[in-house]
Design an enzyme around this catalytic site. Sequence first.
Site, PDB file in Angstrom:
ATOM      1  N   PRO A 119       0.830  -1.215   0.000  1.00  0.00           N
ATOM      2  CA  PRO A 119       0.000   0.000   0.000  1.00  0.00           C
ATOM      3  C   PRO A 119       0.861   1.259   0.000  1.00  0.00           C
ATOM      4  CG  PRO A 119      -0.264  -1.239   2.058  1.00  0.00           C
ATOM      5  CD  PRO A 119       0.649  -2.030   1.186  1.00  0.00           C
ATOM      6  N   GLU A 120       0.546   2.165  -0.891  1.00  0.00           N
ATOM      7  CA  GLU A 120       1.284   3.428  -0.953  1.00  0.00           C
ATOM      8  C   GLU A 120       0.453   4.525  -0.309  1.00  0.00           C
ATOM      9  OE1 GLU A 120       3.809   4.514  -3.994  1.00  0.00           O
ATOM     10  OE2 GLU A 120       3.753   2.609  -5.056  1.00  0.00           O
ATOM     11  N   LYS A 159       3.391   6.837   5.437  1.00  0.00           N
ATOM     12  CA  LYS A 159       2.656   5.594   5.182  1.00  0.00           C
ATOM     13  C   LYS A 159       2.215   4.938   6.478  1.00  0.00           C
ATOM     14  CE  LYS A 159       5.128   4.453   0.986  1.00  0.00           C
ATOM     15  NZ  LYS A 159       5.773   3.366   0.247  1.00  0.00           N
ATOM     16  N   ARG A 211      14.961  -0.781  -7.731  1.00  0.00           N
ATOM     17  CA  ARG A 211      13.529  -0.646  -8.025  1.00  0.00           C
ATOM     18  C   ARG A 211      13.320  -0.434  -9.518  1.00  0.00           C
ATOM     19  NH1 ARG A 211      10.692   0.849  -3.424  1.00  0.00           N
ATOM     20  NH2 ARG A 211       8.931   0.052  -4.583  1.00  0.00           N
TER      21      ARG A 211
END
Length: 301
Positions: A2-3, A59, A291
């Site tokens: 989840p961002e 977050k 990434r």
Amino acid sequence: MPELPEVETIARGLAKRVTGDVVESVWLGQKKEPLKSPAAEIVGTLEHSRIAAVRRMGKHIVFDLERNGVARPPSKAQRARQAKAGEGPFDCRSGQVRPTQHRAQWIVHLGMTGRLQVCEPQAEVEKHTHAILRLSSGRELRFIDPRRFGRLSIAQAADFDAAGVEPLEVDLDHFILLFRGRKTPIKSALLNQKLLRGVGNIYADESLFRAGIRPRRRAATITREQLGKLFVAVKEVLQEAIALGGSSISDYVDAEGEEGFFQLQHRVYGREGEPCLVCKTAIKRVVIAGRSSHYCPQCQR
Ligand SMILES: [Zn+2]
């Protein structure tokens, strides 16, 4: 994972459901990884506390807790601070003893697969449930996390401070300062949680596309004007995703346990080899600091 927009959506959903409720009792599972604070501290702080608010910081999901009367006597340092500020059980100015309110925070980081579920107590307890809070409303708030990268912790003085600045609150001058003199690729700088809180991989790629900046560009070489575009793009992308209720690509569910997320239309993320929506050039994928990064070699410079 989840961002920021998903976490914002979850925090809003939880705020609607549990604000004002009181935690009556807490059960914690045997697994140690999800507990960033000692189990006894988590239980002792949550039990009999009222959930005053639920909000997102970076977050993290922060539950602001209040409890009337001091279950635990204040420390020497706290007493000194309170005396100095004229607060606490003994008011120096009036000489009156007044009831204190103990404030603390329960902080939840969802990690990769963590979920918070508000449900009826008879609902089946899912595998990988690590915490169950029984609420005075009769419902339960459960933390479920199969991969156990999520973390539960307590901030006693209600002074939790996530590193970095809020991307939705930062002003342009401060935003530009974050990148001054940085030799790292702009993509890495955007993902650096000590600079901006909670901008994840998808939103970093999408923001860079909208700003026309290649992910590998060194942060320090980007002009003020381009940073201005990036500033606008980051906010736009996050706000659009929040408006859609988050755009996580994982099998992610909201606070009601429903899979309710629409997907933000990604312009570059996950579109390697597909035509750019603006110029039809094939989208490229490179790996930066481990990434995946996606960009249009024509539109981004
Ligand atoms: Zn293009």
